[in-house]
Design an enzyme around this catalytic site. Structure first.
Site, PDB file in Angstrom:
ATOM      1  N   GLU A  92       1.051  -0.742  -0.066  1.00 24.59           N
ATOM      2  CA  GLU A  92      -0.199   0.299   0.058  1.00 24.59           C
ATOM      3  C   GLU A  92       0.557   1.145   0.063  1.00 24.59           C
ATOM      4  O   GLU A  92       2.392   1.342   0.818  1.00 24.59           O
ATOM      5  CB  GLU A  92      -0.990   0.270   1.258  1.00 24.59           C
ATOM      6  CG  GLU A  92      -1.987  -0.678   0.802  1.00 24.59           C
ATOM      7  CD  GLU A  92      -3.228  -1.170   1.959  1.00 24.59           C
ATOM      8  OE1 GLU A  92      -3.686  -1.989   2.329  1.00 24.59           O
ATOM      9  OE2 GLU A  92      -2.872  -0.778   3.048  1.00 24.59           O
ATOM     10  N   CYS A 112       6.317  -7.493   7.790  1.00 21.05           N
ATOM     11  CA  CYS A 112       7.465  -6.644   7.943  1.00 21.05           C
ATOM     12  C   CYS A 112       7.356  -7.750   8.914  1.00 21.05           C
ATOM     13  O   CYS A 112       6.914  -8.094   9.849  1.00 21.05           O
ATOM     14  CB  CYS A 112       6.420  -5.085   8.962  1.00 21.05           C
ATOM     15  SG  CYS A 112       8.397  -4.578   9.816  1.00 21.05           S
ATOM     16  N   CYS A 116       6.357  -5.171  16.041  1.00 21.58           N
ATOM     17  CA  CYS A 116       5.192  -4.399  16.814  1.00 21.58           C
ATOM     18  C   CYS A 116       4.622  -5.050  17.135  1.00 21.58           C
ATOM     19  O   CYS A 116       3.484  -5.259  15.902  1.00 21.58           O
ATOM     20  CB  CYS A 116       5.837  -3.477  16.435  1.00 21.58           C
ATOM     21  SG  CYS A 116       7.219  -3.354  15.876  1.00 21.58           S
TER      22      CYS A 116
END
Ligand code: SAH
Ligand code: SF4
Length: 365
Positions: A92, A112, A116
């Site tokens: 995106e 990723c 996190c």
């Protein structure tokens, strides 16, 4: 022999490509200008190149454009593109218009690896690095859409770039730096290093290199002021802890009073938003030219955190302000289309949906 995508070449590589194909070196500058000053992607439109050479170029090369899966427009003017890459994976890209600037938020990876716990991208199963043409291609697509050619006009619509989309840019440094150099090229898109921001969760070994080689602005996704909490929120902290991160930032080559580090701090209710946290933050960044970006947590379907209350965020900001730090509270943009910070997550995950539950990080508060 497969055709070469010229969008994947640095200016030096384009010169080599020309020489290898018996074209004079100056052709590279001409082609580069057509591609990056005027946004052309067809050799036939390059009118200062002889017809025979244009035809020959079409035989051996092309200038790619990314395929759009979906475009979403927010009521606040933010535009989000879901792009389909040649291997079927998706990323995106977001354009955020503001009064004094237009910012493009670029992705650097599909997904990723860093997980996190508050970030939607980190829950994506499929991960790979983007290539430089896929990174620069995102910007070309936005500029095409906004008719922002020729580049470098006084009223240009795209004025700023943030590497804050999907992925950790410093884990894909080679391709990201190559694309950033294309964006900065004087003979092309000519965006100043002062208008490009690399955001990292703290990949320390690459911070100095990025500063020396690119000289762009640095944003650090801090989110916690002690290792115990940061280990949980930003797990890469277990490898590169706060002390080492702060040291790397203090020594960031472009750092000065006019080139401050931006500390990004996502406000999570009851987790990192106390007055002690604000004081801890001031202590941590003491002596480093800094600004702090307070980001109200942007929830996503299934997220396990809540956004801090407005009152808490205001108190936190005023403590920082009293200590002399500019600390704007970032208004989420494109909320209605899930385009805000940390909400990006393409549908590539569908490919391995069955694996998702295993990989989604769990964090309970
Ligand atoms: N990987 C890089 C850049 C992409 S994330 C990094 O982590 O810095 C861009 C920013 O959005 C980071 O500061 C990230 O911590 C923040 N972010 C992630 N998820 C968020 C969420 N749900 N709400 C608000 N900010 C979020
Ligand atoms: Fe990756 Fe950044 Fe999301 Fe962390 S916040 S999972 S580093 S994209």
């Amino acid at each position: 022999m497969s055709k070469q995508d010229l969008l994947n070449l640095s200016i030096e590589e384009l010169q080599e490509f020309c020489i290898l194909n018996n074209l004079p070196k100056f052709r590279a500058t001409q082609i580069w200008r057509w591609m990056y000053c005027f946004g052309l992607n067809k050799f036939n439109d390059m009118t200062n190149i002889a017809k025979g050479t244009r035809d020959a170029l079409s035989e051996i090369a092309y200038i790619s454009r990314l395929d759009i899966s979906e475009i979403q427009k927010s009521s606040d003017g933010t535009i989000k593109w879901l792009l389909k890459l040649s291997d079927g994976s998706e990323v995106e890209t977001v354009f955020i218009p503001q009064e004094d600037r237009g910012t493009v938020c670029l992705s650097s990876q599909v997904g990723c690896t860093l997980n996190c716990t508050f970030c939607h991208t980190g829950t994506q199963a499929l991960v790979r690095n983007l290539t430089s043409n896929e990174i620069i291609g995102q910007l070309m697509l936005v500029m095409d859409h906004l008719k922002d050619w020729p580049s470098g006009k006084n009223d240009r619509k795209v004025t700023n770039i943030v590497m804050m989309g999907m992925g950790e840019p410093l884990l894909n440094y080679n391709e990201v730096s190559k694309a950033i150099k294309v964006m900065m090229s004087d003979d092309g898109i000519s965006l100043s290093r002062r208008r490009i921001t690399l955001s990292t969760s703290g990949i320390i070994p690459k911070i100095r290199e990025a500063g020396e080689e690119l000289g762009v602005n640095l944003a650090i996704s801090l989110h916690a002021v002690n290792d115990q909490l940061r280990d949980q929120l930003v797990p890469i902290n277990k490898k590169y802890n706060l002390k080492a991160l702060i040291e790397a930032c203090r020594n960031y080559p472009p750092l000065s009073n006019s080139r401050r580090i931006t500390w990004e701090y996502v406000m999570l209710k009851g987790v990192n938003d106390s007055q002690e946290d604000a004081l801890g933050l001031i202590n941590l960044i003491k002596g480093i030219p800094s600004k702090v970006n307070l980001i109200p947590f942007n929830p996503w379907p299934g997220s396990l955190f809540e956004t801090s209350t407005k009152k808490n965020i205001d108190v936190f900001a005023s403590i920082l302000m009293d200590a002399g730090y500019a600390s704007p509270i970032r208004t989420p943009r494109g909320k209605d289309i899930y385009a805000a910070c940390g909400q990006l997550k393409s549908s590539s995950e569908k490919i391995r949906k069955s694996n998702l539950n295993k990989l989604t990080p769990i964090y309970s508060i």
